[in-house]
Design an enzyme around this catalytic site. Structure first.
Site, PDB file in Angstrom:
ATOM      1  N   LYS A 127     -52.227  10.095  -3.346  1.00 38.30           N
ATOM      2  CA  LYS A 127     -51.936   8.825  -4.040  1.00 38.30           C
ATOM      3  C   LYS A 127     -53.217   8.302  -4.699  1.00 38.30           C
ATOM      4  O   LYS A 127     -53.185   7.805  -5.826  1.00 38.30           O
ATOM      5  CB  LYS A 127     -51.380   7.771  -3.059  1.00 38.30           C
ATOM      6  CG  LYS A 127     -49.971   8.041  -2.559  1.00 38.30           C
ATOM      7  CD  LYS A 127     -48.915   8.083  -3.658  1.00 38.30           C
ATOM      8  CE  LYS A 127     -48.670   6.738  -4.299  1.00 38.30           C
ATOM      9  NZ  LYS A 127     -47.493   6.787  -5.226  1.00 38.30           N
ATOM     10  N   TYR A 174     -51.483  12.566   2.318  1.00 37.45           N
ATOM     11  CA  TYR A 174     -50.647  11.657   1.519  1.00 37.45           C
ATOM     12  C   TYR A 174     -51.508  10.664   0.740  1.00 37.45           C
ATOM     13  O   TYR A 174     -51.414  10.559  -0.488  1.00 37.45           O
ATOM     14  CB  TYR A 174     -49.650  10.898   2.419  1.00 37.45           C
ATOM     15  CG  TYR A 174     -49.088   9.652   1.762  1.00 37.45           C
ATOM     16  CD1 TYR A 174     -48.246   9.752   0.660  1.00 37.45           C
ATOM     17  CD2 TYR A 174     -49.435   8.378   2.219  1.00 37.45           C
ATOM     18  CE1 TYR A 174     -47.755   8.606   0.022  1.00 37.45           C
ATOM     19  CE2 TYR A 174     -48.956   7.237   1.597  1.00 37.45           C
ATOM     20  CZ  TYR A 174     -48.118   7.350   0.504  1.00 37.45           C
ATOM     21  OH  TYR A 174     -47.643   6.233  -0.123  1.00 37.45           O
ATOM     22  N   THR A 198     -50.302   2.602  -3.187  1.00 36.92           N
ATOM     23  CA  THR A 198     -50.336   2.098  -1.815  1.00 36.92           C
ATOM     24  C   THR A 198     -51.720   1.586  -1.433  1.00 36.92           C
ATOM     25  O   THR A 198     -52.731   2.046  -1.983  1.00 36.92           O
ATOM     26  CB  THR A 198     -49.936   3.245  -0.859  1.00 36.92           C
ATOM     27  OG1 THR A 198     -50.206   2.856   0.487  1.00 36.92           O
ATOM     28  CG2 THR A 198     -50.741   4.520  -1.136  1.00 36.92           C
ATOM     29  N   ASP A 199     -51.758   0.681  -0.452  1.00 39.30           N
ATOM     30  CA  ASP A 199     -53.046   0.192   0.060  1.00 39.30           C
ATOM     31  C   ASP A 199     -53.792   1.269   0.847  1.00 39.30           C
ATOM     32  O   ASP A 199     -54.985   1.136   1.124  1.00 39.30           O
ATOM     33  CB  ASP A 199     -52.855  -1.066   0.918  1.00 39.30           C
ATOM     34  CG  ASP A 199     -51.951  -0.867   2.120  1.00 39.30           C
ATOM     35  OD1 ASP A 199     -51.443   0.251   2.337  1.00 39.30           O
ATOM     36  OD2 ASP A 199     -51.745  -1.851   2.869  1.00 39.30           O
ATOM     37  N   GLU A 200     -53.087   2.364   1.194  1.00 40.91           N
ATOM     38  CA  GLU A 200     -53.738   3.408   1.998  1.00 40.91           C
ATOM     39  C   GLU A 200     -54.849   4.116   1.247  1.00 40.91           C
ATOM     40  O   GLU A 200     -55.659   4.823   1.852  1.00 40.91           O
ATOM     41  CB  GLU A 200     -52.701   4.436   2.456  1.00 40.91           C
ATOM     42  CG  GLU A 200     -51.683   3.844   3.381  1.00 40.91           C
ATOM     43  CD  GLU A 200     -50.842   4.907   4.065  1.00 40.91           C
ATOM     44  OE1 GLU A 200     -51.284   6.061   4.156  1.00 40.91           O
ATOM     45  OE2 GLU A 200     -49.742   4.568   4.506  1.00 40.91           O
TER      46      GLU A 200
HETATM   47  P1  NAD Z   1     -39.255   7.392  -0.472  1.00 39.84           P
HETATM   48  O1  NAD Z   1     -39.774   8.640   0.167  1.00 39.84           O
HETATM   49  O2  NAD Z   1     -38.231   6.575   0.221  1.00 39.84           O
HETATM   50  O3  NAD Z   1     -38.655   7.750  -1.921  1.00 39.84           O
HETATM   51  C1  NAD Z   1     -39.270   8.660  -2.788  1.00 39.84           C
HETATM   52  C2  NAD Z   1     -38.236   9.054  -3.851  1.00 39.84           C
HETATM   53  O4  NAD Z   1     -38.888   9.947  -4.781  1.00 39.84           O
HETATM   54  C3  NAD Z   1     -37.027   9.803  -3.291  1.00 39.84           C
HETATM   55  O5  NAD Z   1     -35.842   9.311  -3.865  1.00 39.84           O
HETATM   56  C4  NAD Z   1     -37.272  11.250  -3.701  1.00 39.84           C
HETATM   57  O6  NAD Z   1     -36.075  11.988  -3.892  1.00 39.84           O
HETATM   58  C5  NAD Z   1     -38.032  11.062  -5.008  1.00 39.84           C
HETATM   59  N1  NAD Z   1     -38.874  12.224  -5.328  1.00 39.84           N
HETATM   60  C6  NAD Z   1     -39.709  12.902  -4.502  1.00 39.84           C
HETATM   61  N2  NAD Z   1     -40.277  13.934  -5.164  1.00 39.84           N
HETATM   62  C7  NAD Z   1     -39.816  13.883  -6.447  1.00 39.84           C
HETATM   63  C8  NAD Z   1     -40.048  14.665  -7.611  1.00 39.84           C
HETATM   64  N3  NAD Z   1     -40.887  15.722  -7.592  1.00 39.84           N
HETATM   65  N4  NAD Z   1     -39.419  14.331  -8.749  1.00 39.84           N
HETATM   66  C9  NAD Z   1     -38.561  13.271  -8.786  1.00 39.84           C
HETATM   67  N5  NAD Z   1     -38.282  12.509  -7.715  1.00 39.84           N
HETATM   68  C10 NAD Z   1     -38.911  12.809  -6.553  1.00 39.84           C
HETATM   69  O7  NAD Z   1     -40.566   6.544  -0.810  1.00 39.84           O
HETATM   70  P2  NAD Z   1     -40.777   4.957  -0.835  1.00 39.84           P
HETATM   71  O8  NAD Z   1     -41.191   4.505   0.504  1.00 39.84           O
HETATM   72  O9  NAD Z   1     -39.635   4.323  -1.515  1.00 39.84           O
HETATM   73  O10 NAD Z   1     -42.074   4.869  -1.778  1.00 39.84           O
HETATM   74  C11 NAD Z   1     -41.929   4.756  -3.184  1.00 39.84           C
HETATM   75  C12 NAD Z   1     -43.305   4.598  -3.809  1.00 39.84           C
HETATM   76  O11 NAD Z   1     -43.943   3.441  -3.296  1.00 39.84           O
HETATM   77  C13 NAD Z   1     -44.255   5.762  -3.523  1.00 39.84           C
HETATM   78  O12 NAD Z   1     -45.009   6.020  -4.687  1.00 39.84           O
HETATM   79  C14 NAD Z   1     -45.147   5.243  -2.409  1.00 39.84           C
HETATM   80  O13 NAD Z   1     -46.412   5.844  -2.437  1.00 39.84           O
HETATM   81  C15 NAD Z   1     -45.217   3.773  -2.768  1.00 39.84           C
HETATM   82  N6  NAD Z   1     -45.463   2.848  -1.645  1.00 39.84           N
HETATM   83  C16 NAD Z   1     -44.681   2.874  -0.532  1.00 39.84           C
HETATM   84  C17 NAD Z   1     -44.895   1.955   0.502  1.00 39.84           C
HETATM   85  C18 NAD Z   1     -44.027   1.922   1.744  1.00 39.84           C
HETATM   86  O14 NAD Z   1     -44.277   1.132   2.633  1.00 39.84           O
HETATM   87  N7  NAD Z   1     -42.978   2.727   1.852  1.00 39.84           N
HETATM   88  C19 NAD Z   1     -45.928   1.025   0.379  1.00 39.84           C
HETATM   89  C20 NAD Z   1     -46.714   1.031  -0.777  1.00 39.84           C
HETATM   90  C21 NAD Z   1     -46.468   1.937  -1.785  1.00 39.84           C
HETATM   91  O1  TDX Z   2     -42.412   6.603  15.516  1.00 39.81           O
HETATM   92  C1  TDX Z   2     -43.414   6.047  15.049  1.00 39.81           C
HETATM   93  N1  TDX Z   2     -44.237   5.364  15.882  1.00 39.81           N
HETATM   94  C2  TDX Z   2     -45.367   4.707  15.454  1.00 39.81           C
HETATM   95  O2  TDX Z   2     -46.083   4.101  16.250  1.00 39.81           O
HETATM   96  C3  TDX Z   2     -43.735   6.082  13.630  1.00 39.81           C
HETATM   97  C4  TDX Z   2     -42.844   6.827  12.675  1.00 39.81           C
HETATM   98  C5  TDX Z   2     -44.859   5.402  13.208  1.00 39.81           C
HETATM   99  N2  TDX Z   2     -45.660   4.748  14.078  1.00 39.81           N
HETATM  100  C6  TDX Z   2     -46.833   3.976  13.567  1.00 39.81           C
HETATM  101  C7  TDX Z   2     -47.731   4.691  12.586  1.00 39.81           C
HETATM  102  C8  TDX Z   2     -48.232   3.559  11.722  1.00 39.81           C
HETATM  103  O3  TDX Z   2     -49.346   2.916  12.336  1.00 39.81           O
HETATM  104  O4  TDX Z   2     -46.280   2.874  12.841  1.00 39.81           O
HETATM  105  C9  TDX Z   2     -47.074   2.563  11.696  1.00 39.81           C
HETATM  106  C10 TDX Z   2     -46.218   2.669  10.442  1.00 39.81           C
HETATM  107  O5  TDX Z   2     -45.888   4.047  10.259  1.00 39.81           O
HETATM  108  P1  TDX Z   2     -45.109   4.580   8.968  1.00 39.81           P
HETATM  109  O6  TDX Z   2     -43.801   3.894   8.867  1.00 39.81           O
HETATM  110  O7  TDX Z   2     -45.135   6.072   9.009  1.00 39.81           O
HETATM  111  O8  TDX Z   2     -46.005   3.996   7.786  1.00 39.81           O
HETATM  112  P2  TDX Z   2     -47.544   4.210   7.341  1.00 39.81           P
HETATM  113  O9  TDX Z   2     -48.083   5.502   7.801  1.00 39.81           O
HETATM  114  O10 TDX Z   2     -48.276   2.955   7.674  1.00 39.81           O
HETATM  115  O11 TDX Z   2     -47.338   4.323   5.726  1.00 39.81           O
HETATM  116  C11 TDX Z   2     -46.397   3.467   5.053  1.00 39.81           C
HETATM  117  O12 TDX Z   2     -47.044   2.426   4.366  1.00 39.81           O
HETATM  118  C12 TDX Z   2     -47.807   2.767   3.250  1.00 39.81           C
HETATM  119  C13 TDX Z   2     -45.532   4.277   4.080  1.00 39.81           C
HETATM  120  O13 TDX Z   2     -44.910   5.339   4.769  1.00 39.81           O
HETATM  121  C14 TDX Z   2     -46.369   4.811   2.941  1.00 39.81           C
HETATM  122  O14 TDX Z   2     -45.539   5.465   1.979  1.00 39.81           O
HETATM  123  C15 TDX Z   2     -47.060   3.643   2.280  1.00 39.81           C
HETATM  124  O15 TDX Z   2     -47.950   4.136   1.298  1.00 39.81           O
END
Ligand code: NAD
Ligand code: TDX
Length: 333
Positions: free
Chosen positions: A153, A149, A122-124
């Site tokens: 990562k 988190y 992630t960019d975080e």
């Molecule tokens: P998500 O929470 O929707 O999915 C995570 C999945 O991993 C789930 O299916 C969960 O059951 C599985 N999991 C959790 N713990 C596990 C374990 N110990 N063993 C096996 N499986 C396990 O997450 P997401 O949003 O789909 O993110 C997926 C990946 O992408 C992560 O590595 C996250 O850091 C990265 N990422 C997410 C975002 C975003 O915006 N959501 C952005 C950039 C990177």
């Molecule tokens: O109810 C809400 N109200 C609100 O203002 C929630 C749930 C979030 N927020 C804000 C927090 C953040 O500034 O919205 C923005 C996005 O929140 P999230 O969806 O929780 O995402 P963020 O914390 O930015 O992280 C996401 O992007 C990077 C993913 O959850 C991570 O897994 C990924 O690494």
């Protein structure tokens, strides 16, 4: 060439999107390794050709499960993670287990079997930018994570880099910006507001809502990961983003308008502790060196399609909604 991929976390939001993407566009076969935590949904793999995809329910930190799956794979794509910042503020324990011990376990298996790895991050890990900073994150930006988190990562990325340097494993990394699209858990910002509105509840904006996220459709994230898997250089980190910067306030107002409501019809709630202000990705190397470009360039159209998906798939998200909102209510959010 047909290959066999091991996709960890393939029943989650982005992982399942990636599995759908790969099966539609290649002749690869896929094993999904997923623990099916609260964030994993078996139903997210519905509709896929059963002869090309298999789900193994297990923990990525369990070497006995991971080792034989890595041994039989041509490549591993590692999505499995605890992914929600707010949860990591409540209890960081599973984040250390899955994101750090899980990645370590996978790295050791990859080292034993000489299997190619792509690590999804992630960019975080770069921390945040000021709202008026003209710079964006690049692969040279120093790591500076803010939350439990993002710290786990960041640690997982550093483990992968160390295994490349010290043990010569073949691995690429990617750091992507905020994803949106179908099958995202209702704890996340966009699905939470959409499903609140479907339930007749006002959206909730943390603090003033000026925080900026750089939105990319999960389908574009998937195509980038596949491209890196095919053509990326081992040891390299690729940043994935689609020039989608928007403030949270803008996004919530757009959701309200698209759902036929007054754009001012939301509440401000208590801010997230340590809330990162702005993320922004410079994806020039990915575009220029690997020839990747995003297909979802119209955020409003992508958001409208996402709203339709949640409207049409209540059976998918409804079981998670009450428990998710109960957790937020406890935190005053
Ligand atoms: P998500 O929470 O929707 O999915 C995570 C999945 O991993 C789930 O299916 C969960 O059951 C599985 N999991 C959790 N713990 C596990 C374990 N110990 N063993 C096996 N499986 C396990 O997450 P997401 O949003 O789909 O993110 C997926 C990946 O992408 C992560 O590595 C996250 O850091 C990265 N990422 C997410 C975002 C975003 O915006 N959501 C952005 C950039 C990177
Ligand atoms: O109810 C809400 N109200 C609100 O203002 C929630 C749930 C979030 N927020 C804000 C927090 C953040 O500034 O919205 C923005 C996005 O929140 P999230 O969806 O929780 O995402 P963020 O914390 O930015 O992280 C996401 O992007 C990077 C993913 O959850 C991570 O897994 C990924 O690494």
């Amino acid at each position: 060439m047909s290959r066999h991929l091991l996709v960890t976390g393939g029943a989650g939001f982005i992982g399942s999107n990636f599995v759908h993407h790969v099966l539609a566009r290649t002749d690869h076969t896929v094993t999904v390794l997923d623990k099916l935590t609260y964030a994993g949904h078996r139903a997210s793999l519905d509709g896929l050709p059963v002869e090309r995809v298999r789900l193994v329910v297990g923990d990525v930190a369990d070497a006995a499960v991971v080792d034989p799956l890595v041994a039989e794979a041509d490549a591993v794509v590692h999505f499995a993670a605890e992914s929600h910042n707010d949860n990591s503020l409540g209890d960081p324990t599973p984040f250390l287990h899955t994101n750090l011990v899980g990645t370590f376990t996978l790295l050791e298996a990859v080292r034993r079997h000489g299997t190619r790895l792509h690590h999804v991050s992630t960019d975080e890990v770069y921390g945040d930018l000021a709202l008026d900073d003209p710079q964006r994150f690049t692969e040279a930006t120093p790591y500076n994570p803010s939350s439990p988190y993002s710290a786990t990562k960041a640690g997982s990325d550093l483990l992968v880099r160390a295994w490349v340097r010290s043990f010569g494993i073949s691995a690429t990394l990617s750091n992507c910006s905020n994803n949106y699209g179908p099958r995202q858990h209702v704890e996340k910002f966009i699905p939470r507001q959409i499903t609140n509105l479907l339930d007749g509840v006002r959206p909730r904006l943390y603090g003033a809502g000026l925080n900026v996220r750089d939105w990319i459709h999960a389908e574009d994230h998937s195509s980038a990961v596949l491209r890196i898997l095919e053509a990326g250089q081992s040891g390299r980190t690729y940043l994935i983003g689609a020039d989608g910067e928007r403030s949270n306030k803008e996004v919530v107002e757009m959701i309200l308008r698209l759902m036929g409501r007054d754009p001012g019809d939301y509440d401000h709630v208590i801010d997230r502790a340590g809330h990162d202000l702005r993320y922004a990705i410079d994806a020039t190397p990915l575009r220029q060196e690997l020839g990747w470009s995003p297909q979802f360039r119209d955020f409003e159209a992508g958001l409208a399609a996402t709203i339709d998906w949640y409207r049409d798939h209540e059976a998918w998200w409804r079981p998670q909604k009450a428990a998710t909102e109960a957790k937020y209510a406890e935190a005053g959010q």
